[in-house]
Design a protein around this motif. Structure first.
Motif, short mmCIF file in Angstrom:
data_model
loop_
_atom_site.label_atom_id
_atom_site.label_comp_id
_atom_site.label_asym_id
_atom_site.label_seq_id
_atom_site.Cartn_x
_atom_site.Cartn_y
_atom_site.Cartn_z
N TYR A 115 -18.75 -33.03 -29.05
CA TYR A 115 -18.77 -34.48 -29.31
C TYR A 115 -19.13 -35.21 -28.02
O TYR A 115 -18.26 -35.64 -27.27
CB TYR A 115 -17.40 -34.91 -29.83
CG TYR A 115 -17.30 -36.35 -30.26
CD1 TYR A 115 -18.20 -36.90 -31.16
CD2 TYR A 115 -16.29 -37.17 -29.76
CE1 TYR A 115 -18.10 -38.22 -31.56
CE2 TYR A 115 -16.17 -38.49 -30.15
CZ TYR A 115 -17.09 -39.00 -31.06
OH TYR A 115 -16.99 -40.32 -31.45
N HIS A 117 -22.33 -37.59 -25.70
CA HIS A 117 -23.29 -38.69 -25.80
C HIS A 117 -24.13 -38.69 -24.53
O HIS A 117 -23.59 -38.72 -23.43
CB HIS A 117 -22.53 -40.01 -25.92
CG HIS A 117 -23.37 -41.15 -26.43
ND1 HIS A 117 -23.85 -41.19 -27.73
CD2 HIS A 117 -23.80 -42.28 -25.84
CE1 HIS A 117 -24.53 -42.32 -27.90
NE2 HIS A 117 -24.52 -42.99 -26.76
N MET A 130 -11.60 -37.98 -33.34
CA MET A 130 -12.46 -37.43 -32.29
C MET A 130 -12.42 -38.33 -31.05
O MET A 130 -12.36 -37.85 -29.91
CB MET A 130 -13.89 -37.27 -32.79
CG MET A 130 -14.07 -36.15 -33.78
SD MET A 130 -15.82 -35.85 -34.12
CE MET A 130 -15.70 -34.67 -35.46
N ASN A 131 -12.47 -39.63 -31.29
CA ASN A 131 -12.40 -40.58 -30.17
C ASN A 131 -11.06 -40.46 -29.45
O ASN A 131 -11.00 -40.44 -28.21
CB ASN A 131 -12.59 -42.01 -30.68
CG ASN A 131 -14.01 -42.29 -31.11
OD1 ASN A 131 -14.88 -41.43 -31.01
ND2 ASN A 131 -14.26 -43.49 -31.57
N PHE A 149 -13.02 -28.70 -33.19
CA PHE A 149 -14.32 -29.36 -33.10
C PHE A 149 -15.44 -28.46 -33.61
O PHE A 149 -16.30 -28.90 -34.38
CB PHE A 149 -14.61 -29.78 -31.65
CG PHE A 149 -14.02 -31.12 -31.30
CD1 PHE A 149 -14.76 -32.27 -31.44
CD2 PHE A 149 -12.72 -31.22 -30.84
CE1 PHE A 149 -14.23 -33.51 -31.13
CE2 PHE A 149 -12.17 -32.46 -30.51
CZ PHE A 149 -12.92 -33.61 -30.66
N GLU A 152 -15.72 -28.33 -37.33
CA GLU A 152 -16.01 -29.55 -38.07
C GLU A 152 -17.36 -29.39 -38.78
O GLU A 152 -18.22 -28.63 -38.34
CB GLU A 152 -16.05 -30.75 -37.11
CG GLU A 152 -14.69 -31.32 -36.81
CD GLU A 152 -14.02 -31.86 -38.05
OE1 GLU A 152 -14.51 -32.83 -38.64
OE2 GLU A 152 -12.98 -31.30 -38.44
N GLY A 387 -20.35 -35.68 -40.23
CA GLY A 387 -19.03 -35.17 -39.90
C GLY A 387 -18.00 -35.34 -40.99
O GLY A 387 -16.88 -34.85 -40.87
#
Length: 740
Positions: A115, A117, A130-131, A149, A152, A387
């Motif tokens: 996860y 960016h 997740m955040n 994770f 997922e 997700g």
């Protein structure tokens, strides 16, 4: 420059890059100077201005790695984000460039997986698991639950613990390896085309690589693009022929990954149109170069999705779509090269996305492909849904495979097997969504802290609980006596849920006895020509807007939800409101067809939330339908007088400090009387909104203001409460201003 006030409980967290151009590491300077700086002069300025003092910030470095991972990646590159420093923003200089930060270096660098960016700035809001896990990892030193994770839906096919016999899409490893090796030929294609012709001399199925030249002669193709190269084993032929050609090409390029045993979910070229460019006698001088350019730009974007690489890809994509014969095929070529990162928009996939997933695939011109920006937006929207356990597909390969198996319940399926045909006629453009859902504005962050600052008298923990119930249940009703701030709070909860103040994503409607399904969902409406036409109501407009932008949250606020007949107004959509049924798999047909006369199943998307308000003191209203009650979380609001209220009305409303405690006492005594009255009860108490001025009072006007509130608002309400005992009402009114 005045230092801004630091929030005690920040909401947003920021993960930012510290390298300019991907190589120039600025982190030592940032730590030494106590700043973070935007490397652009003309980009991300509004985002940087939205950063707030007190919010936490981390310097991250994003990359991919195949080896040395703390899990079995099966030889595949996994996305990694290294946390290099963490800190707290102490001041925003409001220039769109710099914020001051109290930094702490992270040594050694802590690595986070999956996860991630790659863009320069990532704004992460708490509330989603997740955040929350990422925030706890970066700022609280908590370990990442890697197994959760990688299992997922979005990562399960590539990295999960699924047994090998259940693993699909093993072909993707080979395709990615071929694309990686092709990059070496971007500037010199001669060895590549000569090698392909040598293969053609020995292997059947490649005789179509003959060109027509401007002088009228013909002969072997002298140049080739990467997509046409990969197309040599992606045409309509037997799997045996595909494997043979793929194996020979792999030897030529030096690919060591085995040829896949099957080719499921892979669109193929039309054998009569297997090039991504025209014959030489009609070909533009830069056509093949343009295709290599977008191929290279796509690879760079996969490695690091920064603003520069993203913009470069958009320019290259738009230039490549101008090459004759490319059209929608370009997306398929990108899918072959990077199947987990890019989406094929062949005719069957477009059909599936439009009809099954309810997303609109944009077109340009009459039937032309979408432009680069719209293409990337569609990728982002789909990734945001992959997700979800209940979503029909969880990756681009999964989507491609599902599209070839899909049969539209209403329309005839689009013929499979030809990505060369122009299928723009199948496109369906949604009706115009009202402007309320179309306005785009710079980020104006909004959090629980802002609700409190706006004048909410609830405790922070209570607001957090409301948001948690809204996120989980999807539907929330605020119920309480009159004047407890239900409507005021509903819209602010919507903003806090979204993390920003964006009126374009909030729709408000009030239920009343005459409101119908036709008004709220869909029905016949009169036109200016004296005819009737089918038109969508507020809720269907919200559903369509949310479906088109699944990466954003949308909220419908329903005031006085029990004043109408919710079961009749929602119709079949009442069933779909349930959090567990927010998926296309649960879609139902509406009572009325679409404007074109066809009936298409509808589902309420995951990112559409409903907040209702309900006055529990209105005797004229019936009990709430049990079906509605089961689908909503109900939270009661009560009159909130106390220290927080006193501080607010004195400071922000200029209520006389010497009188505020007396006003509170008088309202509290009245509420005690109402609560203990057997004819009324707690639900009839007077809310704090009645004694919270909407505007700042003039000096010395407190008694005058309160007398007016009693005479014109509270008094008539008490007359209604004690309609059968008017003397009691008058005594209660008199006690409110006794001695003044």
């Amino acid at each position: 420059m005045t230092t801004q006030t630091i929030d005690s409980a920040p909401q947003a967290t920021w993960f930012v890059g510290a390298s300019y151009g991907g190589t120039d590491d600025q982190m030592p300077r940032f730590l030494a100077e106590g700043i973070w700086e935007n490397g652009y002069d003309d980009k991300l300025l509004d985002v940087v201005r939205s950063m707030r003092p007190g919010e936490r910030i981390a310097i991250k470095s994003s990359y991919t790695r195949k080896h040395g991972l703390p899990f079995d990646s099966r030889g595949r590159a996994a996305s990694v984000m290294g946390i290099k420093a963490v800190g707290t923003i102490t001041e925003n200089l409001n220039d769109g460039k710099r914020v001051k930060v109290d930094w702490a270096k992270v040594e050694p660098v802590r690595e986070w997986y999956f996860y991630t960016h790659r863009a320069t700035i990532w704004r992460v809001l708490p509330g989603e698991w997740m955040n929350d896990a990422l925030i706890a990892f970066a700022f609280d030193g908590k370990p990442q639950d890697i197994d959760r994770f990688r299992n997922e839906p979005f990562w399960r096919e590539r990295y999960g613990t699924t047994s090998q016999e259940k693993q699909r899409f093993e072909w993707t490893d080979f395709y990615e390896a071929v694309a990686e090796k092709l990059l070496a030929h971007a500037d010199d294609r001669t060895p590549l085309i000569e090698g392909i012709h040598e293969i053609a001399s020995r292997v059947p199925g490649l005789t179509y690589l003959q060109d027509k030249f401007p002088d009228g002669t013909s002969g072997p193709l002298r140049d080739i693009c990467p997509f046409t190269t990969m197309g040599t084993f992606n045409r309509s032929m037997t799997d045996a022929n595909r494997k043979t050609i793929a194996g020979e090409l792999a030897k030529l390029l030096g690919v060591t990954v085995p040829v896949p045993p099957s080719f499921e979910g892979i669109p193929v070229l039309n054998n009569q149109r297997s090039w991504f460019f025209a014959y030489a006698d009609k070909r533009g001088a830069g056509d093949i170069d343009a295709l290599w350019k977008v191929f290279v730009a796509a690879s760079k974007m996969v490695d690091g999705d920064q603003l520069d690489t993203r913009d470069a890809f958009i320019r290259a994509y738009d230039e490549a779509t101008q090459v004759w014969g490319v059209a929608w095929n370009l997306s398929t070529g990108l899918y072959w090269a990077h199947p987990w990162e890019f989406l094929t928009l062949d005719s069957q996939s477009r059909h599936y996305i439009n009809k099954r997933l309810g997303l609109n695939v944009a077109i340009s011109g009459q039937q032309g492909p979408c432009d680069g920006r719209a293409y990337l937006k569609l990728l982002d929207d789909l990734r945001s849904r992959f997700g979800e356990d209940g979503y029909p597909v969880h990756s681009f390969p999964d989507l491609s495979l599902a599209s070839w198996m899909y049969k539209d319940p209403v329309d005839e399926p689009v013929p499979a097997g030809d990505i060369g045909t122009n299928a723009g006629a199948e496109q369906e453009t949604e009706g115009e969504v009202r402007e309320a859902f179309q306005v785009a504005a710079p980020i104006a962050p909004y959090s629980v802290e802002d609700i409190l600052k706006d004048g909410c008298f609830l405790e922070r923990a209570e607001i957090d609980r409301l948001l948690d119930r809204l996120r989980t249940k999807k539907n929330l009703i605020l119920q309480g006596p009159p004047g407890t701030g239900k409507t005021w709070l509903a819209k602010r909860l919507a903003f806090a849920l979204m993390g920003q103040k964006d009126d374009s994503k909030v729709r408000a409607v009030q239920f009343h006895p005459n409101l119908s399904y036709e008004d709220f969902v869909r029905g016949w409406r009169p036109t200016g020509e004296g005819k009737l036409s089918l038109a969508d109501g507020v809720f269907m407009e919200a559903i369509k807007a949310a479906s088109k932008d699944p990466s954003s949250k949308f909220v419908v606020v329903i005031e006085e939800i029990n004043r109408g007949n919710p079961a009749q107004i929602f119709g079949e959509l009442l069933t779909l409101l349930e959090a567990g049924k927010r998926t296309p798999n649960e879609a139902l047909e509406l009572c009325y067809p679409d404007a074109d006369g066809k009936r298409r199943p509808v589902h309420i998307p995951e990112n559409l939330y409903v907040v209702g308000t309900m006055n529990i003191a209105d005797r004229s209203l019936a009990l709430v339908d049990l079906a509605l009650r089961r689908r909503f979380a109900f939270v009661g609001l009560e009159p909130r007088l106390g220290q927080v209220w006193r501080d607010w009305v004195v400071k922000d409303c200029a209520v006389d400090p010497g009188l505020v405690a007396d006003i509170e006492r008088r309202i509290a005594e009245l509420n005690d009387q109402i609560a203990t009255d057997a004819r009324l009860g707690k639900q009839f108490r007077i809310g704090h909104s009645y004694v919270t001025p909407a505007h700042r009072l003039e000096a010395g006007d407190t008694k005058k203001w309160f007398q007016q509130v009693v005479d014109t608002e509270i008094g008539p309400l008490l007359d209604e409460y004690w309609f059968d005992a008017p003397d009691e009402a008058q005594k209660a009114i008199a006690r409110l201003t006794q001695g003044w």
